[in-house]
Scaffold this motif. Sequence first.
Motif, PDB file in Angstrom:
ATOM      1  N   MET A 154     -14.903  31.889  36.026  1.00  0.00           N
ATOM      2  CA  MET A 154     -16.097  31.656  36.229  1.00  0.00           C
ATOM      3  C   MET A 154     -15.116  30.313  37.245  1.00  0.00           C
ATOM      4  O   MET A 154     -14.998  30.508  38.781  1.00  0.00           O
ATOM      5  CB  MET A 154     -17.213  32.252  36.519  1.00  0.00           C
ATOM      6  N   TYR A 185     -11.196  31.745  38.060  1.00  0.00           N
ATOM      7  CA  TYR A 185     -11.409  32.980  39.600  1.00  0.00           C
ATOM      8  C   TYR A 185     -12.260  32.720  39.784  1.00  0.00           C
ATOM      9  O   TYR A 185     -13.797  33.881  39.668  1.00  0.00           O
ATOM     10  CB  TYR A 185     -11.477  33.803  38.523  1.00  0.00           C
ATOM     11  N   ARG A 186     -12.577  32.671  41.546  1.00  0.00           N
ATOM     12  CA  ARG A 186     -13.764  31.783  42.124  1.00  0.00           C
ATOM     13  C   ARG A 186     -14.011  33.334  42.629  1.00  0.00           C
ATOM     14  O   ARG A 186     -13.320  33.221  44.155  1.00  0.00           O
ATOM     15  CB  ARG A 186     -14.220  30.982  42.706  1.00  0.00           C
ATOM     16  N   GLY A 187     -15.034  34.271  42.097  1.00  0.00           N
ATOM     17  CA  GLY A 187     -14.950  35.705  42.636  1.00  0.00           C
ATOM     18  C   GLY A 187     -16.383  35.782  42.978  1.00  0.00           C
ATOM     19  O   GLY A 187     -17.186  34.233  43.269  1.00  0.00           O
ATOM     20  N   SER A 225     -15.038  37.540  39.228  1.00  0.00           N
ATOM     21  CA  SER A 225     -14.398  36.892  38.444  1.00  0.00           C
ATOM     22  C   SER A 225     -13.702  37.459  37.000  1.00  0.00           C
ATOM     23  O   SER A 225     -12.654  37.042  36.899  1.00  0.00           O
ATOM     24  CB  SER A 225     -14.993  35.468  38.133  1.00  0.00           C
TER      25      SER A 225
END
Length: 132
Positions: free
Chosen positions: A73, A76-78, A84
Motif C-alpha cells: 500500500m 501502490y496508492r489505491g 493497491s
Amino acid sequence: MANGMMGNPMGAQQPPMEQPMNTPMGGAEDAVLDMHLTEDVKKALSAKGIDVSAVADRGPKEPVVVIPVSIIMNKYRGASPEESMKQFVQDMTANAEAPATEPMPTQPAMAEAPPSPEGLGAPTMDRPPMTA
C-alpha cells in the motif's frame, strides 16, 4: 496469524487449528493453505507438536515470498487495500517474460577475456614515472 495480531495479546490462547471433522473447508481456507503451508511451515508446526498429516499434501511446492499489505500500500496508492493489491499484481505481471532457455555460462564473462595490460587505467611499468 501470529500472537498479538487480530487483537490478541502476546501469549493469548489461540483457537485450535483443526477443522471439525463434519465441516468441509471452504474456498478461502483452501486458498490460504495452498498459498502459505510450505514445507518449512509444516516442519515448524510438527516441531511444536501439531499433527499436520491432514494437510500434508497441501501448500506450495516451492519457496514463497510474503510481502505485508502495508508495504504494498505504501508503494501502490489505491483507494483501498484491494485496489493497491490489484495495482501490485498488474505491475508484477505486466513485464513478465518467459524464463531464459539458454544455459547459464559456467564462468563469468570477465574471466573469458585476458586482463588488459593497462588494468584499471594505472600507468604501466614499462616506462618511467612522470614527474612534474
